[in-house]
Design an enzyme around this catalytic site. Sequence first.
Site, PDB file in Angstrom:
ATOM      1  N   GLN A 255       0.703  -1.278   0.012  1.00  0.00           N
ATOM      2  CA  GLN A 255      -0.043   0.230  -0.054  1.00  0.00           C
ATOM      3  C   GLN A 255       0.845   1.191   0.111  1.00  0.00           C
ATOM      4  O   GLN A 255       0.355   2.039  -0.746  1.00  0.00           O
ATOM      5  CB  GLN A 255      -0.821   0.051   1.056  1.00  0.00           C
ATOM      6  N   HIS A 258       1.681   2.711  -3.295  1.00  0.00           N
ATOM      7  CA  HIS A 258       0.727   3.606  -4.290  1.00  0.00           C
ATOM      8  C   HIS A 258       1.019   4.950  -4.468  1.00  0.00           C
ATOM      9  O   HIS A 258       0.691   5.450  -5.649  1.00  0.00           O
ATOM     10  CB  HIS A 258      -0.768   3.540  -3.399  1.00  0.00           C
ATOM     11  N   GLU A 322      -9.203   2.216   5.145  1.00  0.00           N
ATOM     12  CA  GLU A 322      -9.699   1.857   3.904  1.00  0.00           C
ATOM     13  C   GLU A 322      -9.418   0.254   3.828  1.00  0.00           C
ATOM     14  O   GLU A 322     -10.499  -0.611   3.500  1.00  0.00           O
ATOM     15  CB  GLU A 322      -8.910   2.510   3.183  1.00  0.00           C
ATOM     16  N   HIS A 323      -8.425  -0.171   4.048  1.00  0.00           N
ATOM     17  CA  HIS A 323      -8.032  -1.727   4.256  1.00  0.00           C
ATOM     18  C   HIS A 323      -7.609  -2.122   5.630  1.00  0.00           C
ATOM     19  O   HIS A 323      -6.945  -1.497   6.192  1.00  0.00           O
ATOM     20  CB  HIS A 323      -6.971  -2.073   3.141  1.00  0.00           C
ATOM     21  N   ASP A 356      -7.232  -5.896  -4.292  1.00  0.00           N
ATOM     22  CA  ASP A 356      -6.925  -4.945  -5.063  1.00  0.00           C
ATOM     23  C   ASP A 356      -7.188  -5.373  -6.523  1.00  0.00           C
ATOM     24  O   ASP A 356      -7.434  -4.695  -7.518  1.00  0.00           O
ATOM     25  CB  ASP A 356      -5.311  -4.402  -4.957  1.00  0.00           C
ATOM     26  N   HIS A 415     -54.157  16.337   2.634  1.00  0.00           N
ATOM     27  CA  HIS A 415     -53.543  14.892   2.641  1.00  0.00           C
ATOM     28  C   HIS A 415     -54.468  13.908   3.200  1.00  0.00           C
ATOM     29  O   HIS A 415     -55.053  12.958   2.783  1.00  0.00           O
ATOM     30  CB  HIS A 415     -52.494  14.737   4.011  1.00  0.00           C
TER      31      HIS A 415
END
Length: 432
Positions: A255, A258, A322-323, A356, A415
């Site tokens: 990661q 990235h 996130e992960h 991924d 109504h």
Amino acid sequence: MKTYLNPSQEQWPTLAQRQTVASADLNETVKSIFSDIEKNGSKAVKKYTQYFDGVTLENLKVTTAEIEKALTKVPADLKKAIQTAAGNIKRFHQSQQEIAKKIETTSGVFCWRESRAINSVGIYIPGGTAPLFSTVLMLAIPAQIAGCKNIILCSPPDKNGELNPAILYAAQLTGVTQIYKVGGIQAIAAMTLGTDEIPKADKLFGPGNQFVTAAKQYAQQLGTAIDLPAGPSELLVIADDSCDPDFVASDLLSQAEHGGDSQVILVTNSETIVAKVTSAIEQQKAVLPRQSVVEKALENSRALVFETIQKGIEFSNFYAPEHLILAVEDAENMLPFIENAGSVFLGNYSCESAGDYASGTNHTLPTNGFAKNYSGVSLDSFVKKITVQKLTSKGLQNLGPTIEIMAEAEQLTAHRNAVSVRLQKLQNGDYN
Ligand code: NAD
């Protein structure tokens, strides 16, 4: 990667901070690019493409000839791997299709929901530091399953003004034909506003760097829906004695590579594990081609040692990664304690790379703590749910008095009347 021993709860907000560009400056840049593109269309898009990506383009749309040429450049084994991944992603997302359940809430009152595809979707495929052709699969496959009529793909061009052949292969495999060589804020602005070359989308999808994420958030303010804030990647690994430090190090590095703005966190109950993982990181990092990116990301990463794994899980829920990898004994039994995470990987063999690329789950996931209140992309992201109801005459007679009393109490007489006129005619015997 700095180590913290038993950090107090007061330190947690600082330890959970992600690296961000000063958002006031960023928002100003985003606004001015949107405004220029609104006024000057594709001419402005091309100007920013030249400025940020360093290429001058005459046409933004990828031609059929370009696609055909690119397809010959993708090696056969890569094509096969993309097909295998696509099959798994398709199976997992197809399993998310729901059969409408018709519920009788009161005798004669039927309610249900139907899904309809979002007509036009814009999918952003990151390409600044790595051409993420896997993202094409993650977005185009659920869009196709949902039945979206227009899929518009934007991705930044390389220095030769081209898109990576694998991106074009994945697009062709998933039936995407409207492909544009444009990235960053200018891509998001073009799909939000529509230009003379790029069509306007109803909803924008896709991960990207901070510029892309900020542009998507601005698009949302202008009324275009977005999937979620999916910014720079993050991984938190919770590891106990049962972990293999080499595996943990490889995941953290996966990661970190990235982008320099990515963040990885090791949470454990043992200083020995930190030492072993740190040494494995040093060894494995030495042979990585994206070493400088990794090093930048590691500067903003940390190792946290807590007295118990349970405390580590509390921190993880606070951080909302996130992960999340649970490299712990009995990982599956820990799952009920996980409250906030984009995607969870259980046990030593569930490497984050599997999610991924190829296991089937979606890799477009909430970052920067948004896992507290957002889900990752799924089939649902590409549809709207329309509720439907049908009341029979008996149903209205059964439920009508309830509606009349509530409408009266809210002083909404019209109504109430909508029920009363019907009940009156039913009582008169005008209808069966
Ligand atoms: P990208 O396509 O997101 O961004 C590249 C574009 O950024 C360029 O085309 C350029 O237009 C723009 N840009 C660069 N510098 C700029 C500046 N100073 N001002 C304005 N615009 C600028 O590609 P990337 O940079 O490689 O980033 C991809 C990101 O996606 C990474 O941060 C990665 O971590 C993230 N990601 C997230 C997920 C997720 O689900 N959250 C999944 C995969 C990737």
